[in-house]
Design an enzyme around this catalytic site. Structure first.
Site, PDB file in Angstrom:
ATOM      1  N   LEU A  20       0.833  -1.223   0.000  1.00  0.00           N
ATOM      2  CA  LEU A  20       0.000   0.000   0.000  1.00  0.00           C
ATOM      3  C   LEU A  20       0.859   1.260   0.000  1.00  0.00           C
ATOM      4  O   LEU A  20       0.417   2.345  -0.367  1.00  0.00           O
ATOM      5  CB  LEU A  20      -0.901   0.000   1.242  1.00  0.00           C
ATOM      6  N   ASP A 137       2.021  16.111  14.476  1.00  0.00           N
ATOM      7  CA  ASP A 137       2.569  15.875  13.130  1.00  0.00           C
ATOM      8  C   ASP A 137       1.463  15.857  12.088  1.00  0.00           C
ATOM      9  O   ASP A 137       1.444  14.997  11.214  1.00  0.00           O
ATOM     10  CB  ASP A 137       3.341  14.536  13.140  1.00  0.00           C
TER      11      ASP A 137
HETATM   12  C1  LIG Z   1      -0.696   3.785   2.635  1.00  0.00           C
HETATM   13  N1  LIG Z   1      -2.017   3.284   3.001  1.00  0.00           N
HETATM   14  N2  LIG Z   1      -3.014   3.118   2.098  1.00  0.00           N
HETATM   15  C2  LIG Z   1      -4.099   2.662   2.704  1.00  0.00           C
HETATM   16  C3  LIG Z   1      -3.801   2.501   4.067  1.00  0.00           C
HETATM   17  N3  LIG Z   1      -4.527   2.077   5.111  1.00  0.00           N
HETATM   18  C4  LIG Z   1      -3.941   2.048   6.319  1.00  0.00           C
HETATM   19  N4  LIG Z   1      -2.646   2.415   6.546  1.00  0.00           N
HETATM   20  C5  LIG Z   1      -1.905   2.835   5.525  1.00  0.00           C
HETATM   21  N5  LIG Z   1      -0.619   3.212   5.767  1.00  0.00           N
HETATM   22  C6  LIG Z   1      -0.053   3.171   7.097  1.00  0.00           C
HETATM   23  C7  LIG Z   1      -0.480   4.425   7.876  1.00  0.00           C
HETATM   24  C8  LIG Z   1       0.042   4.374   9.274  1.00  0.00           C
HETATM   25  C9  LIG Z   1      -0.687   4.388  10.430  1.00  0.00           C
HETATM   26  N6  LIG Z   1       0.040   4.378  11.565  1.00  0.00           N
HETATM   27  C10 LIG Z   1       1.335   4.360  11.342  1.00  0.00           C
HETATM   28  N7  LIG Z   1       2.252   4.357  12.388  1.00  0.00           N
HETATM   29  C11 LIG Z   1       3.583   4.321  12.164  1.00  0.00           C
HETATM   30  O1  LIG Z   1       4.061   4.235  11.046  1.00  0.00           O
HETATM   31  N8  LIG Z   1       4.319   4.382  13.313  1.00  0.00           N
HETATM   32  C12 LIG Z   1       5.699   4.373  13.351  1.00  0.00           C
HETATM   33  C13 LIG Z   1       6.480   3.877  12.308  1.00  0.00           C
HETATM   34  C14 LIG Z   1       7.871   3.912  12.455  1.00  0.00           C
HETATM   35  C15 LIG Z   1       8.489   4.425  13.589  1.00  0.00           C
HETATM   36  C16 LIG Z   1       7.653   4.904  14.583  1.00  0.00           C
HETATM   37  C17 LIG Z   1       8.274   5.481  15.817  1.00  0.00           C
HETATM   38  F1  LIG Z   1       8.928   4.476  16.430  1.00  0.00           F
HETATM   39  F2  LIG Z   1       9.152   6.443  15.452  1.00  0.00           F
HETATM   40  F3  LIG Z   1       7.363   5.999  16.622  1.00  0.00           F
HETATM   41  C18 LIG Z   1       6.287   4.890  14.492  1.00  0.00           C
HETATM   42  S1  LIG Z   1       1.701   4.344   9.695  1.00  0.00           S
HETATM   43  C19 LIG Z   1      -2.477   2.897   4.231  1.00  0.00           C
END
Ligand SMILES: Cn1ncc2ncnc(NCCc3cnc(NC(=O)Nc4cccc(C(F)(F)F)c4)s3)c21
EC number: 2.7.11.1
Length: 272
Positions: A20, A137
């Protein structure tokens, strides 16, 4: 589903589908939980990268914060699990994908669409602030669109409980309010500033303080060097709302509940 919280998930519980999107720390895949046939999004994070960026505590905080949030305009994080090398986030699937791609495609949004999005984000932030959570953010990259076209705030990787008031540099410069750029104490009003930036970008296709050099963006933010271009034509009501949100003194920014009563929102946003 509530069952998700308690259960110990493993990768074998899911059929993995198409990618995705890809983020800094890993990729997101469409997936289906085998027993319930529930379609979700699975974000795969590499432990090595989390360790080297020292963000494990942030991820734990995100999971903790998200487990208490339930709102139609906040993407659910149902749970997580991990194996030897990776951490997996089990996320609500937003069927219409990433908002920023839609914004790039149509350059800028109509006042009706922008006002409808801003109103739903304001309601989601009122909910978060009511639980002493600030997102910190808010930007197009963190906004997804559900199957009915509704906006979902995602990625609470930078959110905090206001009691902790940790000061860490986060996100792109464009969306940071003066107090975060000057890294002084900040509170929930940072999200009002970012919502103002977002409203401007929805209507003009660019954030208001964008500049080639970071130092120029920084200067324009702290001076609140707000200019409205002649094109596209934007109503004075919309400009008035943005001007009441992009105020340097965070205590003087239009409170979110007042935003929902602003003429531009009342007249332009679709009823929720
Ligand atoms: C693209 N896309 N298309 C449809 C769709 N439906 C659902 N989701 C999608 N994408 C994902 C969206 C996210 C939601 N929550 C996230 N959380 C996160 O990425 N957290 C995170 C990551 C790395 C490091 C850290 C830290 F450690 F720094 F805190 C925190 S990413 C979709």
């Amino acid at each position: 589903s509530t069952a998700a919280e308690g259960k110990k998930w493993t990768l074998t519980d899911f059929d993995i589908g198409k990618p995705l999107g890809r983020g800094k720390f890993g990729h997101v895949y469409l997936a289906r939980e085998k027993r319930s046939n529930h379609v979700i999004a699975l974000k795969v994070l590499f432990k090595s990268q989390l360790k080297e960026s020292q963000v494990e505590h942030q991820l734990r905080r995100e999971v903790e914060i998200q487990s208490h949030l339930r709102h139609p305009n906040i993407l659910r994080l149902y749970g997580y699990f991990y194996d030897q090398k990776r951490v997996y986030l089990i996320l609500e699937y937003a069927a219409k994908g990433e908002l920023y791609k839609e914004l790039q495609k149509c350059k800028y949004f109509s006042e009706r669409r922008a006002a409808t999005y801003i109103a739903s984000l304001a309601r989601a932030l009122i909910y978060c602030h009511g639980k002493h959570v600030i997102h910190r953010d808010i930007k197009p990259e963190n906004l997804l669109v559900g199957a009915q076209g509704e906006l979902k705030i995602a990625d609470f990787g930078w959110s905090v409980h206001t009691f902790s008031r940790r000061r860490t540099m986060c996100g792109t410069l464009d969306y940071l309010p003066p107090e975060m750029v000057e890294s002084v104490e900040h509170d929930a009003n940072v999200d009002i500033w970012s919502l103002g930036i977002l409203c401007y970008e929805f209507l003009y296709g660019l954030p208001p303080f964008e500049a080639k050099e970071h130092s120029d963006t920084y200067r324009r933010i702290v001076q609140v060097d707000l200019k409205f271009p002649p094109k596209p034509i934007v109503s004075s009501a919309a400009k008035d709302l943005i001007s009441q949100m992009l105020v340097k003194d965070s205590s003087k920014r239009l409170p979110l509940h007042k935003l929902l009563e602003h003429t531009w929102i009342v007249q332009s946003a679709d009823p929720s």
